[in-house]
Design an enzyme around this catalytic site. Structure first.
Site, PDB file in Angstrom:
ATOM      1  CE  LYS A  57      -3.411   2.504   2.821  1.00 30.08           C
ATOM      2  NZ  LYS A  57      -4.057   2.609   4.140  1.00 30.08           N
ATOM      3  CG  ASP A  87     -12.131   6.942  10.524  1.00 30.69           C
ATOM      4  OD1 ASP A  87     -13.338   6.649  10.623  1.00 30.69           O
ATOM      5  OD2 ASP A  87     -11.671   7.580   9.566  1.00 30.69           O
TER       6      ASP A  87
END
Length: 413
Positions: free
Chosen positions: A143, A271
């Site tokens: 990523k 989150d």
């Protein structure tokens, strides 16, 4: 080889032989993207550099600030694949080598996965703008990160490593395996390597990203148009999905999840999501039957008809200090089989469940600190939806964690 004559000073002629010089074969690191070619070269270089470094008895504070850098200028080898100028920076090399070891990943296996063939682009599951790539064998995910996220990773590592040691690798947190900065044509790109949550050989028929909140938590129309979209909390509720793994497996899973979430809350992180992938065994049998590899009467020509229902093979349910589940592949009736060495996040549905499924689940996106930006976002959403609304995704870490665990617990039967 050819002969040639040379006249010596005394007038005699001697024969000499010319040999073709054989150069050893070298890896090509061929990719359509120069960035990925350099990334593969960099992984090979950094892992091999570590072979000559003795393994420390314990990591020191300096190891969490350390890095190695290599700059290549005017290189002539493999010009069709590698650019002439590039730089590779390997962050905290000893820390990540130690983490790979704790997660049971041999460096040579890691090297083969990352360099044997080019990583392949993946669909981005979120709105962050990050790019995702899978290693050629689908065991690892790469990523891209922002420079801010690299700073957050450095901050997280100091607490993350001791937590992984304490938990003996039993965690649903992302398994971080390496972090690099690749520079090509003066463009810097930060990349982190993680273990792939989903199976390298079993199809994922449905995916959900679950935060435990309900405000603005539906997959967009654009997302739904993808071949394999990632759905969200309200989609999960509306689809009536349950994770059928039984009481014992649920207790073990929730214990692991609670420890992970408590760790994140202490660091003021929120989150994050539980990424859930569902492999439908019956759908897999139909797919296999179309390929002519499975008899739908229940006899799998490839793996036999043994049923596997032990509550899971992976990190979530394996107690610390105990050996992993059996190393051989296990079939969950027919076409679907779990490979305990690779499918570490797999949990099969209980034998009494009406639907035969395999669930892959782990935590993702754990780099969001509850700072000024998130506090401002919470205020804005509270103004928009009202102070009494509990489903807003932006919440204080303790509130976020308790709501998250409650939602996941209700989803498991």
């Amino acid at each position: 080889m050819s002969g040639a004559g040379i006249i010596s000073t005394d007038g005699t002629k001697t024969k000499t032989k010319r040999f073709k010089v054989k150069h050893p074969k070298r890896k090509l690191y061929r990719s359509s993207e120069p960035l990925l070619s350099v990334f593969m070269w960099g992984i090979n270089h950094t892992v091999k550099e570590l072979e000559h470094v003795s393994i420390p008895v314990m990591l020191m504070p300096d190891d969490f600030r350390a890095f190695s850098k290599v700059k290549v200028d005017n290189q002539a080898f493999n010009k069709e694949n590698l650019p002439s100028h590039f730089k590779v920076k390997d962050y905290c090399p000893l820390v990540f080598r130690n983490l790979r070891e704790r997660f049971g990943i041999d460096d040579q296996d890691y090297l083969r996965s990352m360099t044997k063939d080019s990583p392949k682009p993946m669909d981005s599951p979120g709105r962050s703008g990050a790019k995702f790539y899978a290693s050629h064998d689908k065991l690892f995910v790469i990523k891209t990160l922002t420079s801010e996220e690299v700073e957050q990773m450095h901050s997280l590592l100091k607490q993350y490593h001791p937590f992984i040691v304490e938990r003996h690798g039993k965690t649903l947190l992302p398994q971080y395996l390496g972090m690099y900065r690749i520079t090509v044509d003066n463009n810097e790109c930060y990349m982190v390597v993680m273990r792939n949550i989903f199976s390298s050989h079993l199809n994922i028929h449905k995916k959900y990203d679950l935060k435990g909140s309900t405000i603005d938590r539906e997959a967009s129309q654009k997302e739904r148009e993808k071949d394999n979209p990632t759905f969200k909390d309200n989609d999960f509720i509306n689809d009536g999905v349950k994770i059928h793994i039984g009481d014992e497996a649920k207790q073990k899973l929730m214990e692991t999840l609670a420890a992970d979430v408590e760790f994140l809350a202490k660091l003021h992180i929120m989150d994050y999501s539980l990424l859930l992938g569902v492999h439908d065994c019956e759908e897999a049998e139909r797919e296999a039957a179309e390929r002519g590899t499975v008899d739908l009467d229940g006899v799998d020509e490839e793996v036999g008809d043994e049923e596997y229902d032990s509550g899971g093979s992976g990190v979530a349910l394996t107690p610390p200090d105990s050996p992993q589940a059996p190393s051989r592949s296990q079939s969950v009736n027919g076409a679907s089989r779990i490979d305990p060495e690779k499918d570490i996040y797999a949990i099969p549905s209980r034998s009494t469940s009406q639907s035969r499924e395999i669930y892959f689940l782990a935590l993702v996106d754990v780099l969001t600190h509850y700072g000024v930006k998130k506090q401002a976002a919470k205020v804005a959403k509270t103004v928009k939806y009202g102070a009494g609304v509990d489903g807003i995704s932006t919440a204080e870490p303790d509130q976020y964690s308790s709501r998250f665990l409650e939602f996941i617990s209700k989803a498991i039967e």
